[in-house]
Motif scaffolding. Structure first.
Motif, mmCIF file in Angstrom:
data_model
loop_
_atom_site.group_PDB
_atom_site.id
_atom_site.type_symbol
_atom_site.label_atom_id
_atom_site.label_comp_id
_atom_site.label_asym_id
_atom_site.label_seq_id
_atom_site.Cartn_x
_atom_site.Cartn_y
_atom_site.Cartn_z
ATOM 1 N N THR A 127 37.741 45.858 36.707
ATOM 2 C CA THR A 127 37.867 45.982 35.253
ATOM 3 C C THR A 127 38.137 44.631 34.612
ATOM 4 N N ALA A 128 39.014 43.853 35.232
ATOM 5 C CA ALA A 128 39.343 42.522 34.708
ATOM 6 C C ALA A 128 38.101 41.636 34.680
ATOM 7 N N ALA A 129 37.302 41.690 35.730
ATOM 8 C CA ALA A 129 36.083 40.876 35.792
ATOM 9 C C ALA A 129 35.123 41.246 34.670
ATOM 10 N N GLU A 130 34.978 42.537 34.422
ATOM 11 C CA GLU A 130 34.095 42.977 33.329
ATOM 12 C C GLU A 130 34.604 42.477 31.980
ATOM 13 N N ARG A 131 35.899 42.614 31.746
ATOM 14 C CA ARG A 131 36.484 42.187 30.468
ATOM 15 C C ARG A 131 36.395 40.674 30.299
ATOM 16 N N LEU A 132 36.623 39.931 31.377
ATOM 17 C CA LEU A 132 36.507 38.470 31.310
ATOM 18 C C LEU A 132 35.069 38.060 30.999
ATOM 19 N N ALA A 133 34.112 38.709 31.646
ATOM 20 C CA ALA A 133 32.700 38.391 31.400
ATOM 21 C C ALA A 133 32.328 38.673 29.946
ATOM 22 N N ALA B 122 43.889 30.289 23.690
ATOM 23 C CA ALA B 122 43.637 31.469 22.855
ATOM 24 C C ALA B 122 44.676 31.565 21.739
ATOM 25 N N ALA B 123 45.916 31.264 22.062
ATOM 26 C CA ALA B 123 46.970 31.286 21.031
ATOM 27 C C ALA B 123 46.731 30.188 20.009
ATOM 28 N N SER B 124 46.316 29.034 20.458
ATOM 29 C CA SER B 124 46.035 27.922 19.548
ATOM 30 C C SER B 124 44.888 28.256 18.611
ATOM 31 N N ARG B 125 43.929 29.005 19.113
ATOM 32 C CA ARG B 125 42.760 29.383 18.331
ATOM 33 C C ARG B 125 42.990 30.670 17.541
ATOM 34 N N ALA B 126 44.110 31.343 17.823
ATOM 35 C CA ALA B 126 44.443 32.632 17.200
ATOM 36 C C ALA B 126 43.406 33.696 17.566
ATOM 37 N N ASP B 127 42.990 33.687 18.831
ATOM 38 C CA ASP B 127 42.035 34.656 19.354
ATOM 39 C C ASP B 127 42.844 35.749 20.048
ATOM 40 N N THR B 128 43.142 36.797 19.315
ATOM 41 C CA THR B 128 44.033 37.846 19.803
ATOM 42 C C THR B 128 43.496 38.539 21.043
ATOM 43 N N SER B 129 42.223 38.902 21.050
ATOM 44 C CA SER B 129 41.678 39.646 22.194
ATOM 45 C C SER B 129 41.709 38.811 23.468
ATOM 46 N N ALA B 130 41.378 37.537 23.385
ATOM 47 C CA ALA B 130 41.419 36.675 24.568
ATOM 48 C C ALA B 130 42.862 36.425 24.996
ATOM 49 N N ALA B 131 43.771 36.288 24.034
ATOM 50 C CA ALA B 131 45.182 36.056 24.360
ATOM 51 C C ALA B 131 45.775 37.269 25.075
ATOM 52 N N ILE B 132 45.461 38.451 24.596
ATOM 53 C CA ILE B 132 45.966 39.673 25.236
ATOM 54 C C ILE B 132 45.422 39.782 26.661
ATOM 55 N N LEU B 133 44.139 39.540 26.822
ATOM 56 C CA LEU B 133 43.529 39.610 28.144
ATOM 57 C C LEU B 133 44.171 38.588 29.088
#
Length: 140
Positions: A59-65, A109-120
């Motif tokens: 699941t992690a691999a799919e979400r990262l991709a 991700a936090a610096s860019r304020a990318d919530t979905s990437a930061a959570i992942l």
């Protein structure tokens, strides 16, 4: 004693105007950096899947991709098959490497304020921390 410089600087003649150089915005640079960290995390995740496969890693691999493709304008990341030849790294070493990469991704991700990437990234850090606990390593 010293001969004077008779030619113009290469730097001043290469670019006629400041617009001659390709420039990216800070956000574009952060996207590139974040995509790189997530792609590296994906590669380590794929290595872990080969060494100690789990549904969580799949699941992690799919979400990262998905995140890497989103950051790269829809282009999917290159995925390597299971490593062939050579010594296989231990699951613990891979979890440590993945934890470090997830931490780097979280910072960007936090610096860019990318919530979905930061959570992942934070979820992956937690998962790799849990995997490094003594009882979790005994099962690998």
């Amino acid at each position: 004693m010293y001969e004077p410089i008779r030619t113009k600087s290469v730097h001043s003649t290469m670019a006629r105007t400041p617009d001659d150089f390709p420039h990216r915005t800070r956000e574009e640079e952060l996207d590139i950096q974040l995509a790189g960290h997530l792609a590296a995390l994906l590669a380590v995740t794929d290595e872990l899947r080969a060494v100690a496969p789990t549904a969580d890693l799949d699941t992690a691999a799919e979400r990262l991709a998905e995140q890497v493709a989103r950051l790269r304008g829809g282009r999917p990341p290159a995925r390597a098959a299971a490593p062939t030849g050579g010594r296989e790294p231990s699951a613990a070493a891979l979890h440590r490497r993945a934890h470090a990469l997830a931490g780097r991704a979280l910072v960007v991700a936090a610096s860019r304020a990318d919530t979905s990437a930061a959570i992942l990234a934070a979820e992956r850090m937690d998962a790799h921390t849990a995997a490094l606990q003594p009882r979790a390593l005994a099962s690998h």
